[in-house]
Design a protein around this motif. Structure first.
Motif, PDB file in Angstrom:
ATOM      1  N   VAL A 354       0.858  -1.179   0.000  1.00 15.95           N
ATOM      2  CA  VAL A 354       0.000   0.000   0.000  1.00 15.95           C
ATOM      3  C   VAL A 354       0.900   1.236   0.000  1.00 15.95           C
ATOM      4  O   VAL A 354       1.628   1.477   0.970  1.00 15.95           O
ATOM      5  CB  VAL A 354      -0.936   0.023   1.225  1.00 15.95           C
ATOM      6  CG1 VAL A 354      -1.788   1.292   1.207  1.00 15.95           C
ATOM      7  CG2 VAL A 354      -1.823  -1.210   1.239  1.00 15.95           C
ATOM      8  N   VAL A 355       0.868   1.980  -1.084  1.00 17.48           N
ATOM      9  CA  VAL A 355       1.679   3.190  -1.200  1.00 17.48           C
ATOM     10  C   VAL A 355       0.796   4.395  -0.917  1.00 17.48           C
ATOM     11  O   VAL A 355      -0.250   4.571  -1.549  1.00 17.48           O
ATOM     12  CB  VAL A 355       2.302   3.313  -2.606  1.00 17.48           C
ATOM     13  CG1 VAL A 355       3.111   4.601  -2.717  1.00 17.48           C
ATOM     14  CG2 VAL A 355       3.185   2.106  -2.907  1.00 17.48           C
ATOM     15  N   VAL A 356       1.211   5.215   0.049  1.00 12.37           N
ATOM     16  CA  VAL A 356       0.513   6.469   0.327  1.00 12.37           C
ATOM     17  C   VAL A 356       1.493   7.606   0.052  1.00 12.37           C
ATOM     18  O   VAL A 356       2.641   7.568   0.489  1.00 12.37           O
ATOM     19  CB  VAL A 356      -0.015   6.523   1.774  1.00 12.37           C
ATOM     20  CG1 VAL A 356      -1.069   5.441   1.988  1.00 12.37           C
ATOM     21  CG2 VAL A 356       1.094   6.358   2.806  1.00 12.37           C
ATOM     22  N   ARG A 378       8.150  -2.757  -8.014  1.00 11.61           N
ATOM     23  CA  ARG A 378       8.136  -3.595  -6.815  1.00 11.61           C
ATOM     24  C   ARG A 378       7.161  -4.760  -6.947  1.00 11.61           C
ATOM     25  O   ARG A 378       7.387  -5.827  -6.385  1.00 11.61           O
ATOM     26  CB  ARG A 378       7.747  -2.749  -5.593  1.00 11.61           C
ATOM     27  CG  ARG A 378       8.562  -1.477  -5.367  1.00 11.61           C
ATOM     28  CD  ARG A 378       9.972  -1.774  -4.903  1.00 11.61           C
ATOM     29  NE  ARG A 378      10.871  -2.078  -5.977  1.00 11.61           N
ATOM     30  CZ  ARG A 378      11.464  -1.150  -6.757  1.00 11.61           C
ATOM     31  NH1 ARG A 378      11.222   0.139  -6.569  1.00 11.61           N
ATOM     32  NH2 ARG A 378      12.300  -1.508  -7.711  1.00 11.61           N
ATOM     33  N   THR A 379       6.062  -4.559  -7.676  1.00  9.84           N
ATOM     34  CA  THR A 379       5.077  -5.639  -7.816  1.00  9.84           C
ATOM     35  C   THR A 379       5.666  -6.792  -8.609  1.00  9.84           C
ATOM     36  O   THR A 379       5.445  -7.960  -8.282  1.00  9.84           O
ATOM     37  CB  THR A 379       3.806  -5.125  -8.510  1.00  9.84           C
ATOM     38  OG1 THR A 379       4.093  -4.760  -9.864  1.00  9.84           O
ATOM     39  CG2 THR A 379       3.239  -3.918  -7.787  1.00  9.84           C
ATOM     40  N   PRO A 385       0.459  -7.645  -5.335  1.00  9.33           N
ATOM     41  CA  PRO A 385      -0.263  -6.495  -5.884  1.00  9.33           C
ATOM     42  C   PRO A 385       0.049  -5.224  -5.116  1.00  9.33           C
ATOM     43  O   PRO A 385       0.628  -5.266  -4.016  1.00  9.33           O
ATOM     44  CB  PRO A 385      -1.736  -6.898  -5.721  1.00  9.33           C
ATOM     45  CG  PRO A 385      -1.728  -7.808  -4.531  1.00  9.33           C
ATOM     46  CD  PRO A 385      -0.420  -8.556  -4.585  1.00  9.33           C
ATOM     47  N   MET A 386      -0.347  -4.108  -5.680  1.00  8.63           N
ATOM     48  CA  MET A 386      -0.109  -2.802  -5.060  1.00  8.63           C
ATOM     49  C   MET A 386      -1.328  -1.907  -5.260  1.00  8.63           C
ATOM     50  O   MET A 386      -1.945  -1.903  -6.327  1.00  8.63           O
ATOM     51  CB  MET A 386       1.126  -2.127  -5.683  1.00  8.63           C
ATOM     52  CG  MET A 386       1.386  -0.699  -5.203  1.00  8.63           C
ATOM     53  SD  MET A 386       2.809   0.054  -6.045  1.00  8.63           S
ATOM     54  CE  MET A 386       4.157  -0.864  -5.295  1.00  8.63           C
ATOM     55  N   SER A 395      -3.303   7.806  -8.528  1.00  6.36           N
ATOM     56  CA  SER A 395      -3.644   6.652  -7.700  1.00  6.36           C
ATOM     57  C   SER A 395      -3.951   5.482  -8.621  1.00  6.36           C
ATOM     58  O   SER A 395      -4.436   5.678  -9.740  1.00  6.36           O
ATOM     59  CB  SER A 395      -4.854   6.967  -6.821  1.00  6.36           C
ATOM     60  OG  SER A 395      -4.608   8.107  -6.008  1.00  6.36           O
ATOM     61  N   TYR A 396      -3.680   4.245  -8.136  1.00  5.42           N
ATOM     62  CA  TYR A 396      -3.938   3.109  -9.009  1.00  5.42           C
ATOM     63  C   TYR A 396      -3.995   1.798  -8.243  1.00  5.42           C
ATOM     64  O   TYR A 396      -3.669   1.727  -7.053  1.00  5.42           O
ATOM     65  CB  TYR A 396      -2.907   3.006 -10.131  1.00  5.42           C
ATOM     66  CG  TYR A 396      -1.438   3.023  -9.731  1.00  5.42           C
ATOM     67  CD1 TYR A 396      -0.918   2.147  -8.784  1.00  5.42           C
ATOM     68  CD2 TYR A 396      -0.543   3.917 -10.328  1.00  5.42           C
ATOM     69  CE1 TYR A 396       0.427   2.165  -8.445  1.00  5.42           C
ATOM     70  CE2 TYR A 396       0.809   3.931 -10.001  1.00  5.42           C
ATOM     71  CZ  TYR A 396       1.278   3.047  -9.061  1.00  5.42           C
ATOM     72  OH  TYR A 396       2.608   3.046  -8.736  1.00  5.42           O
ATOM     73  N   VAL A 397      -4.419   0.750  -8.992  1.00  4.64           N
ATOM     74  CA  VAL A 397      -4.349  -0.640  -8.549  1.00  4.64           C
ATOM     75  C   VAL A 397      -3.488  -1.382  -9.567  1.00  4.64           C
ATOM     76  O   VAL A 397      -3.717  -1.278 -10.775  1.00  4.64           O
ATOM     77  CB  VAL A 397      -5.746  -1.290  -8.475  1.00  4.64           C
ATOM     78  CG1 VAL A 397      -5.623  -2.749  -8.018  1.00  4.64           C
ATOM     79  CG2 VAL A 397      -6.666  -0.517  -7.539  1.00  4.64           C
ATOM     80  N   VAL A 398      -2.467  -2.115  -9.089  1.00  4.36           N
ATOM     81  CA  VAL A 398      -1.533  -2.818  -9.964  1.00  4.36           C
ATOM     82  C   VAL A 398      -1.503  -4.289  -9.569  1.00  4.36           C
ATOM     83  O   VAL A 398      -1.527  -4.619  -8.379  1.00  4.36           O
ATOM     84  CB  VAL A 398      -0.111  -2.223  -9.863  1.00  4.36           C
ATOM     85  CG1 VAL A 398       0.830  -2.892 -10.854  1.00  4.36           C
ATOM     86  CG2 VAL A 398      -0.144  -0.724 -10.098  1.00  4.36           C
ATOM     87  N   ASP A 399      -1.438  -5.165 -10.580  1.00  9.56           N
ATOM     88  CA  ASP A 399      -1.390  -6.596 -10.291  1.00  9.56           C
ATOM     89  C   ASP A 399       0.050  -7.059 -10.070  1.00  9.56           C
ATOM     90  O   ASP A 399       0.993  -6.266 -10.210  1.00  9.56           O
ATOM     91  CB  ASP A 399      -2.099  -7.389 -11.398  1.00  9.56           C
ATOM     92  CG  ASP A 399      -1.288  -7.497 -12.683  1.00  9.56           C
ATOM     93  OD1 ASP A 399      -0.153  -6.990 -12.739  1.00  9.56           O
ATOM     94  OD2 ASP A 399      -1.798  -8.102 -13.646  1.00  9.56           O
ATOM     95  N   PRO A 400       0.268  -8.329  -9.710  1.00 12.23           N
ATOM     96  CA  PRO A 400       1.635  -8.795  -9.404  1.00 12.23           C
ATOM     97  C   PRO A 400       2.572  -8.855 -10.597  1.00 12.23           C
ATOM     98  O   PRO A 400       3.752  -9.202 -10.432  1.00 12.23           O
ATOM     99  CB  PRO A 400       1.395 -10.214  -8.845  1.00 12.23           C
ATOM    100  CG  PRO A 400      -0.017 -10.238  -8.401  1.00 12.23           C
ATOM    101  CD  PRO A 400      -0.743  -9.349  -9.347  1.00 12.23           C
ATOM    102  N   PHE A 401       2.087  -8.514 -11.786  1.00 11.78           N
ATOM    103  CA  PHE A 401       2.928  -8.521 -12.980  1.00 11.78           C
ATOM    104  C   PHE A 401       3.192  -7.100 -13.504  1.00 11.78           C
ATOM    105  O   PHE A 401       3.689  -6.933 -14.611  1.00 11.78           O
ATOM    106  CB  PHE A 401       2.272  -9.366 -14.075  1.00 11.78           C
ATOM    107  CG  PHE A 401       1.949 -10.760 -13.641  1.00 11.78           C
ATOM    108  CD1 PHE A 401       2.946 -11.719 -13.520  1.00 11.78           C
ATOM    109  CD2 PHE A 401       0.651 -11.116 -13.310  1.00 11.78           C
ATOM    110  CE1 PHE A 401       2.657 -13.006 -13.100  1.00 11.78           C
ATOM    111  CE2 PHE A 401       0.343 -12.401 -12.889  1.00 11.78           C
ATOM    112  CZ  PHE A 401       1.347 -13.350 -12.782  1.00 11.78           C
TER     113      PHE A 401
END
Length: 461
Positions: A354-356, A378-379, A385-386, A395-401
């Protein structure tokens, strides 16, 4: 390629020319730092401007050292030397690994998957190797093996990506709050009340629109220490209780045991008061948040510090938070660009990053986009995930790839809700860490020994 050509031309004062090359390259990449929207006193502004020039010159030193070492060990040592120097640049309190060569590939998902093997440093070596093959083709044309080697160097990462990337498995729904507070807001009582009211309103809207049960606020979103506040603290506890959700937020925190102030993050859980889980930022931005080595050498603060120059205290514990769906760790702003720090969180059990952050100081300049891209690496390295909550975006949602599933724009108030995928079981980089750096060191030793043996063999007598 121009740098490699410069090294092979053996000019006089090679270090000076390479240092100048590196300094200009850093200035070209980081020129936007001059224009940060930081409200500081005139003296501090002058010191910061001097510091930016020193930063460019400091980053140029690594290129100067790189050129001298490559000149002494041979052009084919370049893919080994560059990661070693980048690794050193990520250490110590003056670390600034912002412009590592491997980060240039972040938008190209198939090519960055090899970071799961050896981190961003392996990717930097690969980019340098590609440049080296192209350079040889340009200045040593007609060699078929160079063409074949270049094609193979391109194809291997793509083949690995084909085998490595898999469909995501849904985990849970998260809600990211992007309040879009002006970075120049001085936080007077009227503004503070409005900002805190917006946080509560946006959280209710996120909960009502979807079934999210984890909501993320950006860096220092609460403006005051939420663990000691008599207003926003109780309000967020009531909100968590009434909506039955967890709130992860950046906040200033005063540690009563050590009598220190921290840029931190906490997890507010329903029916859990006082707050039991907290994290203190461990990697502080040099000079902006902390004068490097000022704790060890207090005279540095007196020598170059000003009243409005940051003086946060450094954290000391890799906190892994327990939340409903598993375990997460918080990375505050600058911390997301450090591979070893992030790996330590995951090694201790974190399944979600979780990046703030508050990137409003960058305005609409490239810094905001660069900062958002750097964290994505990093993911891939760690297979987790991030989610990223930035005060003014991105802001975003990123998967493990490293694939961005959802994102916001800059300077818009937004609620981003998205499905967070499950982490991978593991990656080689997660298990073995910076093994590739040891490989580079060993390879360099072999090259040096072979060159020394060749010189002795040629020596008369």
């Amino acid at each position: 390629m121009p740098l490699l050509h410069l090294i092979e031309q053996r000019p006089k004062r090679l270090f000076l020319w390479a240092w100048l090359f590196g300094t200009l390259a850093a200035a070209f990449h980081l020129w936007w730092i001059w224009f940060l929207l930081v409200p500081v006193e005139t003296v501090t502004r002058i010191l910061l401007n001097i510091g930016v020039a020193v930063l460019f010159a400091y980053l140029g030193l690594y290129i100067g050292i790189f050129a001298i070492l490559v000149r002494r060990t041979g052009i084919w040592s370049a893919p080994l030397l560059l990661p070693l120097l980048e690794f050193l640049r990520s250490k110590f309190q003056i670390a600034f690994p912002w412009d590592l060569l491997g980060y240039t590939m972040t938008p190209w998902v198939p090519f960055i998957q090899i970071a799961a093997l050896g981190g961003v440093y392996l990717l930097s070596a690969w980019v340098m190797l590609i440049n080296l093959f192209c350079y040889r083709l340009l200045f040593r044309p007609g060699r078929l093996w160079s063409v074949l080697a270049l094609l193979l160097a391109f194809l291997l990462p793509l083949l690995y990506a084909r085998l490595h990337i898999r469909p995501n498995r849904p985990w849970f729904l998260a809600g990211i709050i992007q309040p879009n507070v002006s970075p120049l807001d001085k936080g007077d009582w009227a503004a503070r009340e409005r900002i805190q009211t917006d946080l509560i309103r946006l959280t209710r809207a996120a909960r009502c629109s979807t079934a999210v049960d984890l909501v993320i606020y950006p860096e220092t979103a609460t403006l005051v220490d939420v663990t000691r506040s008599t207003s926003i603290g109780p309000a967020l506890h009531r909100l968590a209780d009434s909506l039955d959700l967890e709130i992860f937020t950046g906040t200033p925190i005063y540690d009563e045991t050590h009598h220190t102030w921290h840029n931190g993050a906490v997890l507010i859980r329903p029916e859990e008061e006082p707050i039991a889980q907290r994290y203190y930022k461990m990697r502080l931005v040099p000079f902006s948040e902390k004068i490097p080595y000022s704790d060890e050498l207090p005279f540095l603060r007196r020598l170059i510090g000003t009243s409005d120059m940051g003086n946060w205290d450094r954290g000391w514990h890799h906190t892994v938070f327990n939340f409903r769906h598993g375990r997460l760790s918080g990375l505050i702003c600058f911390e997301a660009i450090f591979p070893d720090l992030t790996r330590e969180f995951v090694r201790r059990g974190s399944e979600l990053l979780v990046v703030v952050t508050n990137d409003g100081w960058f305005g609409r300049l490239p810094g905001a986009y660069q900062h958002a891209e750097l964290a994505i690496m990093r993911t891939v390295e760690l297979g987790v995930p991030m989610v990223r909550s930035a005060n003014n975006g991105i802001s975003y949602v990123v998967d493990p790839f490293g694939r961005v599933l959802k994102r916001t724009g800059l300077f818009t108030q937004a609620i981003l809700t998205g499905s967070v995928p499950r982490p991978l079981s593991s990656t080689p980089y997660r298990r073995y860490g910076d093994w590739f750096i040891l490989f580079c060191l060993a390879g360099l030793v072999v090259i040096i020994v072979k060159r020394a043996a060749a010189r002795r063999k040629k020596a008369p007598g």
